[in-house]
Scaffold this active site. Structure first.
Site, PDB file in Angstrom:
ATOM      1  N   HIS A 110       0.844  -1.194   0.000  1.00 34.06           N
ATOM      2  CA  HIS A 110       0.000   0.000   0.000  1.00 34.06           C
ATOM      3  C   HIS A 110       0.877   1.241   0.000  1.00 34.06           C
ATOM      4  CE1 HIS A 110       0.624   0.799   4.232  1.00 34.06           C
ATOM      5  NE2 HIS A 110       0.010  -0.298   4.637  1.00 34.06           N
ATOM      6  N   HIS A 148       4.006   1.551   2.274  1.00 38.51           N
ATOM      7  CA  HIS A 148       5.212   0.839   1.835  1.00 38.51           C
ATOM      8  C   HIS A 148       5.872   1.596   0.681  1.00 38.51           C
ATOM      9  CE1 HIS A 148       2.338  -2.463   3.167  1.00 38.51           C
ATOM     10  NE2 HIS A 148       3.242  -2.403   4.128  1.00 38.51           N
ATOM     11  N   CYS A 188       1.121  -9.633  19.408  1.00 38.44           N
ATOM     12  CA  CYS A 188       0.353  -9.063  18.290  1.00 38.44           C
ATOM     13  C   CYS A 188       0.866  -9.725  17.025  1.00 38.44           C
ATOM     14  CB  CYS A 188       0.542  -7.550  18.196  1.00 38.44           C
ATOM     15  SG  CYS A 188      -0.146  -6.888  16.664  1.00 38.44           S
ATOM     16  N   CYS A 205       2.218  -7.270  14.282  1.00 35.70           N
ATOM     17  CA  CYS A 205       3.600  -6.813  14.458  1.00 35.70           C
ATOM     18  C   CYS A 205       4.566  -7.978  14.544  1.00 35.70           C
ATOM     19  CB  CYS A 205       3.768  -6.013  15.749  1.00 35.70           C
ATOM     20  SG  CYS A 205       2.877  -4.481  15.799  1.00 35.70           S
ATOM     21  N   CYS A 244      -2.127  -3.440  20.092  1.00 37.32           N
ATOM     22  CA  CYS A 244      -0.945  -2.575  20.065  1.00 37.32           C
ATOM     23  C   CYS A 244      -1.338  -1.266  19.394  1.00 37.32           C
ATOM     24  CB  CYS A 244       0.189  -3.238  19.303  1.00 37.32           C
ATOM     25  SG  CYS A 244       0.005  -3.096  17.513  1.00 37.32           S
ATOM     26  N   HIS A 261      -1.998  -1.818  15.334  1.00 37.70           N
ATOM     27  CA  HIS A 261      -3.024  -2.708  14.776  1.00 37.70           C
ATOM     28  C   HIS A 261      -4.267  -2.720  15.655  1.00 37.70           C
ATOM     29  CE1 HIS A 261       0.834  -4.180  13.074  1.00 37.70           C
ATOM     30  NE2 HIS A 261       0.094  -4.252  11.985  1.00 37.70           N
ATOM     31  N   LYS A 310      -5.916   5.782  10.461  1.00 38.93           N
ATOM     32  CA  LYS A 310      -4.875   4.774  10.226  1.00 38.93           C
ATOM     33  C   LYS A 310      -5.175   4.045   8.920  1.00 38.93           C
ATOM     34  CE  LYS A 310      -2.689   3.634  14.383  1.00 38.93           C
ATOM     35  NZ  LYS A 310      -3.283   4.232  15.565  1.00 38.93           N
ATOM     36  N   LYS A 368      -7.278  -2.111   6.252  1.00 35.85           N
ATOM     37  CA  LYS A 368      -8.152  -2.830   5.338  1.00 35.85           C
ATOM     38  C   LYS A 368      -9.599  -2.774   5.844  1.00 35.85           C
ATOM     39  CE  LYS A 368      -7.421  -6.817   2.517  1.00 35.85           C
ATOM     40  NZ  LYS A 368      -6.906  -8.152   2.409  1.00 35.85           N
TER      41      LYS A 368
HETATM   42  N1  MSP Z   1       8.552  -7.208   7.862  1.00 32.40           N
HETATM   43  C1  MSP Z   1       8.749  -6.133   8.772  1.00 32.40           C
HETATM   44  C2  MSP Z   1      10.072  -5.444   8.504  1.00 32.40           C
HETATM   45  C3  MSP Z   1      11.283  -6.301   8.606  1.00 32.40           C
HETATM   46  S1  MSP Z   1      12.713  -5.433   8.172  1.00 32.40           S
HETATM   47  C4  MSP Z   1      13.973  -6.361   8.682  1.00 32.40           C
HETATM   48  C5  MSP Z   1       7.625  -5.138   8.624  1.00 32.40           C
HETATM   49  N2  MSP Z   1       6.959  -5.157   7.475  1.00 32.40           N
HETATM   50  S2  MSP Z   1       5.717  -4.192   7.088  1.00 32.40           S
HETATM   51  O1  MSP Z   1       5.220  -4.711   5.839  1.00 32.40           O
HETATM   52  O2  MSP Z   1       4.810  -4.093   8.162  1.00 32.40           O
HETATM   53  O3  MSP Z   1       6.348  -2.798   6.786  1.00 32.40           O
HETATM   54  C6  MSP Z   1       6.502  -1.801   7.783  1.00 32.40           C
HETATM   55  C7  MSP Z   1       7.090  -0.583   7.109  1.00 32.40           C
HETATM   56  O4  MSP Z   1       6.238  -0.143   6.007  1.00 32.40           O
HETATM   57  C8  MSP Z   1       7.216   0.653   7.971  1.00 32.40           C
HETATM   58  O5  MSP Z   1       8.346   0.645   8.795  1.00 32.40           O
HETATM   59  C9  MSP Z   1       7.285   1.719   6.899  1.00 32.40           C
HETATM   60  O6  MSP Z   1       8.537   1.687   6.292  1.00 32.40           O
HETATM   61  C10 MSP Z   1       6.239   1.268   5.908  1.00 32.40           C
HETATM   62  N3  MSP Z   1       4.903   1.745   6.268  1.00 32.40           N
HETATM   63  C11 MSP Z   1       3.780   0.984   6.406  1.00 32.40           C
HETATM   64  N4  MSP Z   1       2.737   1.782   6.719  1.00 32.40           N
HETATM   65  C12 MSP Z   1       3.133   3.067   6.782  1.00 32.40           C
HETATM   66  C13 MSP Z   1       2.501   4.290   7.095  1.00 32.40           C
HETATM   67  N5  MSP Z   1       1.216   4.370   7.364  1.00 32.40           N
HETATM   68  N6  MSP Z   1       3.257   5.408   7.136  1.00 32.40           N
HETATM   69  C14 MSP Z   1       4.602   5.370   6.872  1.00 32.40           C
HETATM   70  N7  MSP Z   1       5.229   4.237   6.583  1.00 32.40           N
HETATM   71  C15 MSP Z   1       4.532   3.068   6.512  1.00 32.40           C
HETATM   72  O7  MSP Z   1       7.417  -4.348   9.524  1.00 32.40           O
END
Ligand code: MSP
Length: 472
Positions: free
Chosen positions: A22, A25, A132, A135, A149, A152, A298, A301
């Site tokens: 999304h 990311h 969680c 996370c 948390c 989520h 936030k 989905k």
């Molecule tokens: N798989 C773990 C990361 C492991 S790295 C060794 C993870 N994955 S995640 O798919 O949840 O991605 C989290 C990351 O996605 C956040 O740290 C950020 O970089 C990005 N983001 C996801 N949602 C976001 C927002 N709403 N706002 C900003 N960044 C966001 O955690």
């Protein structure tokens, strides 16, 4: 290890493959791409290693696969391809795409943990806590809100009790603290660093590095009844990558790990603990940007407000989406995105701003049948260098847009169309030099637009192009 190395190794988090990418990311990945492109110009193409990828093990992914009636591996293959597709559409210039199900990585993780086990840094113990699955992490009572948390709100915590293997993180946290204080590695922005320091000073617990109830994972080499905790498996991707892909070993240590603040703890303490325990040099900078909401909510989905980057790219084009993401809020702080504001900004900054500027200058050149002898600019302006060195790509792009706005104003004041031919030629030469500099400065941010402008204004006979950013 060579401290003065000219290499730049930048990473994004590896994203969970429980669902499609999304806009959140996309934000981190676009920002990482900006740094990678910028440093390729500064340090040379071969001196930059830009790594992204997907985090494929653990229950979060296994549960999603099950809900889709697919095996975890099939599901992971599908979603990691989705990620690749989106990154291609956004012109993400990663050098390698990492997948934690790569068998070479699995072997490296096993060897790494075996070494820690042999050194006596891993022990077996019982653990009970609230978990969680969103996370993939346990939470302490002071971090829990309504049994969820902070990230989520729709995923209830579940009590888990297991006999796991633990890494002696507490012991290593003292050494990590020392490295932070010595500024051997930096946590940025400073507020985040202070939060981490506070948390470490409050006391650190050892961390479980294995799971007995999770089958979708890498087996622990000394106890096949357990799999490696997905976070430990994931963090090690940054290290594995330099071993798996050819000629990447020289890039250790990482120059910049980018992520949002949600996963800073793992990246600024757990990761360093694991590295120090195996006497491996620490990364240079850990930068955690903010978390953004969509229209104040936030991204979720359940709320149905998830923005698919592909939909945005199809509507506006990749450079426009990149521009809107980079410039919408300050890098490091939380922010809010709204599709309405996106549209406004598109029209004012892109269609009217740069689009208009290119059209005006090109039209003047075309009307005059101007003979252009200018060649593309080859270095960044000092503003860009300053802001990029301060980890402020948002400020860097804003400085370019201020120049564009000023430029449009100056043309309005100059009224070049009223000048006599020789004076107009002089003016146009000046304009072209300026716009070529703007184009070069833009490359890390809007690579396609940068290329188009450079092409238009390096031709001998400049022609007014079709609108680059049509009004919406
Ligand atoms: N798989 C773990 C990361 C492991 S790295 C060794 C993870 N994955 S995640 O798919 O949840 O991605 C989290 C990351 O996605 C956040 O740290 C950020 O970089 C990005 N983001 C996801 N949602 C976001 C927002 N709403 N706002 C900003 N960044 C966001 O955690």
């Amino acid at each position: 290890m060579n401290k003065k190395s000219n290499n730049f190794y930048i990473t994004t988090p590896i994203y969970y493959v429980n669902d499609k990418p999304h806009i959140g990311h996309a934000y981190t990945t676009v920002m990482a791409d900006v740094f990678a492109r910028y440093y390729r110009k500064i340090k040379g193409e071969n001196n930059v290693f830009f790594l992204t990828g997907t985090d494929e093990h653990g229950n979060k992914v296994a549960n999603s696969a099950k809900a889709h009636n697919l095996s975890p591996q099939e599901f992971a293959n599908n979603i990691s391809n989705e990620y690749k597709k989106v990154w291609k559409k956004l012109d993400i210039s990663y050098d390698e795409f990492f997948r934690t199900t790569d068998p070479s990585h699995e072997k490296i993780v096993q060897d790494y943990l075996q070494q820690l086990y042999d050194k006596g840094f891993i022990y077996k113990a019982k653990y009970k806590g609230l978990y969680c699955v969103g996370c993939e992490n346990f939470f302490l009572s002071d971090e829990i809100i309504n049994n969820t948390c902070a990230y989520h709100p729709n995923t209830l915590l579940v009590e888990q009790e297991e006999e796991n293997y633990f890494f002696k993180l507490k012991d290593f946290s003292v050494f990590v603290l020392n490295e932070i204080n010595k500024q051997t590695y930096e946590i940025l922005p400073t507020e985040r660093k202070n939060e981490i320091l506070g948390k470490i000073n409050n006391g650190v617990n050892d961390i479980s590095i294995s799971r007995s109830g999770v089958s979708w994972g890498i087996q622990l080499p000394w106890d096949k009844s357990q799999t490696v905790y997905v976070w430990i498996d994931a963090l090690l991707n940054y290290y594995s990558a330099t071993k798996i892909y050819s000629e990447k070993e020289k890039f250790w240590p990482p120059s910049l790990h980018l992520m949002a603040k949600d996963i800073l703890w793992f990246h600024s303490l757990v990761w360093e603990g694991l590295l120090l325990a195996n006497k491996i040099e620490l990364p240079k900078v850990i930068f955690a940007h903010g978390f953004f909401t969509i229209n104040g909510q936030k991204i979720s989905k359940t709320l149905g407000n998830v923005i698919d980057p592909l939909v945005l790219v199809n509507e506006y084009g990749s450079d426009a989406v990149r521009y809107l993401l980079i410039s919408s809020f300050s890098f490091g702080n939380d922010g809010d995105i709204s599709l309405e504001k996106f549209k406004e900004k598109y029209n004012s900054d892109l269609a009217n701003g740069i689009g208009n500027l290119i059209a005006r200058i090109a039209k003047l050149c075309e009307t005059l049948d101007f003979n252009n002898t200018n060649i593309p600019v080859n270095n960044f302006s000092s503003d860009i260098v300053k802001h990029m060195s301060q980890y402020r790509p948002d400020e860097a792009i804003k400085s370019v847009w201020r120049r564009i706005a000023d430029f449009n104003r100056i043309i309005g004041k100059d009224k070049p169309w009223k000048l006599e031919k020789n004076k107009l030629k002089e003016k146009l030469n000046l304009y072209i030099k300026k716009i070529l500099s703007i184009a070069f400065d833009m490359e890390p941010f809007l690579p396609k637009t940068s290329e188009v402008i450079q092409k238009i204004f390096s031709q001998e006979k400049i022609k007014k192009p079709d609108s680059i950013f049509p009004r919406k």
